[in-house]
Structure formats: structure tokens, C-alpha cells
Scaffold this active site. Structure first.
Site, PDB file in Angstrom:
ATOM      1  N   HIS A 167       4.359  -2.249  -8.620  1.00 15.62           N
ATOM      2  CA  HIS A 167       3.745  -1.670  -7.407  1.00 15.62           C
ATOM      3  C   HIS A 167       3.527  -0.155  -7.582  1.00 15.62           C
ATOM      4  O   HIS A 167       4.069   0.658  -6.830  1.00 15.62           O
ATOM      5  CB  HIS A 167       4.713  -1.952  -6.252  1.00 15.62           C
ATOM      6  CG  HIS A 167       4.170  -1.829  -4.874  1.00 15.62           C
ATOM      7  ND1 HIS A 167       3.722  -0.645  -4.348  1.00 15.62           N
ATOM      8  CD2 HIS A 167       4.044  -2.736  -3.882  1.00 15.62           C
ATOM      9  CE1 HIS A 167       3.337  -0.837  -3.102  1.00 15.62           C
ATOM     10  NE2 HIS A 167       3.504  -2.081  -2.795  1.00 15.62           N
ATOM     11  N   ARG A 225      13.665  -5.181  -6.899  1.00 12.45           N
ATOM     12  CA  ARG A 225      13.563  -3.720  -6.679  1.00 12.45           C
ATOM     13  C   ARG A 225      14.772  -3.156  -5.941  1.00 12.45           C
ATOM     14  O   ARG A 225      14.895  -1.940  -5.808  1.00 12.45           O
ATOM     15  CB  ARG A 225      12.278  -3.378  -5.930  1.00 12.45           C
ATOM     16  CG  ARG A 225      12.220  -3.895  -4.498  1.00 12.45           C
ATOM     17  CD  ARG A 225      10.973  -3.363  -3.774  1.00 12.45           C
ATOM     18  NE  ARG A 225      10.915  -3.861  -2.391  1.00 12.45           N
ATOM     19  CZ  ARG A 225      10.085  -3.375  -1.477  1.00 12.45           C
ATOM     20  NH1 ARG A 225       9.225  -2.423  -1.797  1.00 12.45           N
ATOM     21  NH2 ARG A 225      10.078  -3.858  -0.240  1.00 12.45           N
ATOM     22  N   ASP A 268      -5.705  -2.612   1.893  1.00 19.60           N
ATOM     23  CA  ASP A 268      -4.582  -3.449   1.437  1.00 19.60           C
ATOM     24  C   ASP A 268      -5.187  -4.737   0.875  1.00 19.60           C
ATOM     25  O   ASP A 268      -5.374  -5.722   1.593  1.00 19.60           O
ATOM     26  CB  ASP A 268      -3.638  -3.769   2.602  1.00 19.60           C
ATOM     27  CG  ASP A 268      -2.297  -4.276   2.115  1.00 19.60           C
ATOM     28  OD1 ASP A 268      -1.359  -4.318   2.951  1.00 19.60           O
ATOM     29  OD2 ASP A 268      -2.177  -4.617   0.914  1.00 19.60           O
ATOM     30  N   ARG A 293      10.561   4.540  -2.135  1.00 18.33           N
ATOM     31  CA  ARG A 293       9.144   4.752  -1.771  1.00 18.33           C
ATOM     32  C   ARG A 293       8.469   5.642  -2.807  1.00 18.33           C
ATOM     33  O   ARG A 293       8.506   6.881  -2.727  1.00 18.33           O
ATOM     34  CB  ARG A 293       9.031   5.374  -0.389  1.00 18.33           C
ATOM     35  CG  ARG A 293       7.597   5.583   0.078  1.00 18.33           C
ATOM     36  CD  ARG A 293       6.867   4.329   0.368  1.00 18.33           C
ATOM     37  NE  ARG A 293       7.515   3.578   1.456  1.00 18.33           N
ATOM     38  CZ  ARG A 293       7.271   2.295   1.716  1.00 18.33           C
ATOM     39  NH1 ARG A 293       6.444   1.623   0.968  1.00 18.33           N
ATOM     40  NH2 ARG A 293       7.907   1.675   2.690  1.00 18.33           N
ATOM     41  N   GLU A 352      -1.689  -1.810  -8.286  1.00 20.06           N
ATOM     42  CA  GLU A 352      -0.542  -2.629  -8.659  1.00 20.06           C
ATOM     43  C   GLU A 352      -0.933  -3.756  -9.608  1.00 20.06           C
ATOM     44  O   GLU A 352      -1.814  -4.570  -9.293  1.00 20.06           O
ATOM     45  CB  GLU A 352       0.079  -3.218  -7.381  1.00 20.06           C
ATOM     46  CG  GLU A 352       0.437  -2.153  -6.346  1.00 20.06           C
ATOM     47  CD  GLU A 352       0.766  -2.754  -4.998  1.00 20.06           C
ATOM     48  OE1 GLU A 352       0.437  -2.125  -3.974  1.00 20.06           O
ATOM     49  OE2 GLU A 352       1.330  -3.862  -4.954  1.00 20.06           O
TER      50      GLU A 352
HETATM   51  O1  TA6 Z   1       1.311  -3.821  -1.942  1.00 19.78           O
HETATM   52  C1  TA6 Z   1       0.827  -3.562  -0.642  1.00 19.78           C
HETATM   53  C2  TA6 Z   1       1.899  -3.942   0.353  1.00 19.78           C
HETATM   54  O2  TA6 Z   1       2.131  -5.320   0.365  1.00 19.78           O
HETATM   55  C3  TA6 Z   1       1.464  -3.409   1.722  1.00 19.78           C
HETATM   56  O3  TA6 Z   1       1.176  -4.460   2.601  1.00 19.78           O
HETATM   57  C4  TA6 Z   1       2.658  -2.568   2.167  1.00 19.78           C
HETATM   58  O4  TA6 Z   1       3.546  -3.331   2.924  1.00 19.78           O
HETATM   59  C5  TA6 Z   1       3.238  -2.131   0.826  1.00 19.78           C
HETATM   60  O5  TA6 Z   1       3.140  -3.293   0.025  1.00 19.78           O
HETATM   61  C6  TA6 Z   1       4.608  -1.523   0.873  1.00 19.78           C
HETATM   62  O6  TA6 Z   1       5.567  -2.504   1.123  1.00 19.78           O
HETATM   63  P1  TA6 Z   1       7.090  -1.992   1.317  1.00 19.78           P
HETATM   64  O7  TA6 Z   1       7.898  -3.231   1.529  1.00 19.78           O
HETATM   65  O8  TA6 Z   1       7.485  -1.255   0.051  1.00 19.78           O
HETATM   66  O9  TA6 Z   1       7.043  -1.046   2.486  1.00 19.78           O
END
Ligand code: TA6
Length: 263
Positions: free
Chosen positions: A132, A67, A176, A45, A235
Site C-alpha cells: 500500500h 501490517r 479510490d 500511516r 498500490e
Molecule cells: O487502498 C485504499 C484504501 O482501501 C482506502 O479505501 C482507504 O481506506 C485506505 O485504503 C486506507 O486504509 P486504512 O485502513 O489504512 O486507513
């Protein structure tokens, strides 16, 4: 007495995951959750997760296997780390294609990222990508963004409806959005940290803008309930209509250059 300070970068082989870029004279530019899970095979994260070969729920696992896969790395002489991932039995079980992916990270006064995917098989394939990137801000409610005005976006919070951005976005709640055919530079002016972050890219026609805000932050186990004001994901991506198709032997490159200046 003169002191020489150099930018520091940190990364994990798990996911070729860049977690830190700390240029001299600035606070760290990438956000990392204090509750990030640092275990092999788990998504981290913060920093720059690599979403490949799909984005979001387009496949399983969400955001693709890159990832959470072990990459190999070579450390170059010029502050550059070059990661690579090639198809293996595990990747082929979820995505039946032969590929070679590389991710180059160059630290310094600017952060330079380069992702490349090559089709090493004998049949064409299409992939999505999102670098991301979690950017660190003092308070996302007070930042000023540029680079999105008049661009259409898919609102992932409103049944994936397509909306035209009126003026520049502000972050007053969960955001989002997948901005479509978006190639412009993005700036994030942050009065709390007296700095402006600029994100420049090539080889990308989607940009995702995401902040979880209060409710979604609470639903994420690896994200502190009070951390959402300190981050904004910008992103660099190729998603949906902008997914990339590669014939056998073809490759595609996406680059990101992140700069930070005092204001
Ligand atoms: O990039 C935005 C997103 O698709 C959000 O919808 C949120 O889910 C974020 O990615 C984080 O995703 P993750 O799978 O890392 O919790």
C-alpha cells in the site's frame, strides 16, 4: 571535497513496515503522515503498509493482520533487509492457514521490494495482497500520471462499479480505485519536486490508486487535514478476481521497483 551519499531506508518490525526511502539527490520518496501512530499492533500511516492476507474490509482487521503483526528481520550486507512472518496462534485465530511470508527491502538508487507467500500447510488457501505504497508529491493536483489509460477499474467510491479509464487519471477529488488486470509501469511526474517516480512490478494484476482528499483526510485521526495534497497511494496488489490461490507447498512472489529521476 567529494562526499559519498547513500540512500537511507527506515523500517519497523511492526508490520515489516518500510517508512522511509531517501535516495541521494532527491527528497524522500515515501510519504509519512506527521500524525502517524508508531505503536506495536497499530497500522502506520505512510510508507508501505503490507495488506495481507486480505484487502480492505474482506476480513477483520481491515487490510489483514500482516501490517500490525511483529515480523522478524535479518539485515543483509547489500543494503537489504529481509523480514519474515509465519503463522501463529493469533493469525490462525483470524485466518486458519499455515503460511510463511517474507518481505525483502533493498535500498539504493532504486527501491526494490519483494513479497513472497508460501503455503506451508496441508490445504489450499487464497490470499489478497496490497503493498500500500504512499508516494510523496508536492501537490497531487498537479501531478501527471501514465500507465492507466483504457484499463478497467473498480470504483470504491461508486458502489464498486466497474469503469473503463478514459485517458489518464487526474486527482481533483477523492480517488479510490482498484485497476483490474493492470500490469503496466506507472509514472508520476511531479513538477513541484521536479521529478518523475516510476513504479514497475511483477506478480501483480491489481493496482490501487488512492488519495483521500479533504473530507476523508479529516475523518482519519492519524492523517493531518492538510496532508492529502502531499501524497498519492499507488498500490501493487492482487485483489478480488486477482487474488492468489496456493496449493500446499506452493508459493507466489510479487516485486516492485521504484525509481526516481529529475525532470
Ligand atoms: O487502498 C485504499 C484504501 O482501501 C482506502 O479505501 C482507504 O481506506 C485506505 O485504503 C486506507 O486504509 P486504512 O485502513 O489504512 O486507513
Amino acid at each position: 571535497m567529494d562526499r559519498l551519499d547513500f540512500a537511507t531506508i527506515s523500517a519497523y518490525l511492526n508490520g515489516a513496515h518500510l517508512t522511509r526511502w531517501h535516495p541521494p539527490g532527491h527528497e524522500p520518496v515515501l510519504f509519512m503522515s506527521e500524525r502517524a501512530v508508531l505503536e506495536p499492533g497499530k497500522a502506520i500511516r505512510g510508507g508501505v503498509p503490507i495488506c495481507f492476507p486480505w484487502f480492505g474490509g474482506a476480513g477483520d482487521p481491515s487490510h489483514g493482520f500482516a501490517r500490525i503483526s511483529p515480523w522478524s528481520a535479518e539485515i543483509g550486507s547489500d543494503d537489504r533487509v529481509s523480514f519474515s512472518l509465519i503463522d501463529n496462534e493469533a493469525t490462525r485465530d483470524t485466518w486458519p492457514h499455515a503460511f510463511a511470508a517474507t518481505f525483502d527491502v533493498t535500498g539504493g538508487d532504486a527501491l526494490k521490494l519483494r513479497f513472497s507467500a508460501k503455503n506451508t500447510g496441508d490445504k489450499p488457501f487464497t490470499f489478497e495482497l496490497a503493498l500500500h505504497t504512499y508516494l510523496a508529491v508536492a501537490d497531487v493536483r498537479n501531478v501527471t500520471l501514465t500507465g492507466f489509460a483504457d484499463c478497467d477499474y473498480i470504483d470504491q467510491l461508486d458502489d464498486n462499479r466497474t469503469v473503463t479509464q478514459q485517458g489518464e487519471p487526474t486527482i481533483a477529488g477523492e480517488v479510490d480505485r482498484i485497476y483490474q488486470n493492470h500490469t503496466a509501469d506507472v509514472t508520476i511526474t511531479d513538477p513541484g519536486l521536479s521529478r518523475c517516480i516510476t513504479v514497475k512490478k511483477t506478480g501483480s494484476r491489481s493496482t490501487v490508486l488512492w488519495n483521500p482528499h479533504i473530507a476523508k483526510a479529516k475523518r482519519l485521526d492519524d492523517f493531518g487535514d492538510d496532508e492529502w495534497p502531499q501524497m498519492l497511494c499507488v498500490e501493487t496488489a492482487n485483489i478480488g478476481d486477482h487474488a492468489v490461490s496456493l496449493a500446499p507447498g506452493a508459493s507466489h512472489e510479487t516485486t516492485v521497483r521504484i525509481e526516481v529521476d529529475h525532470v
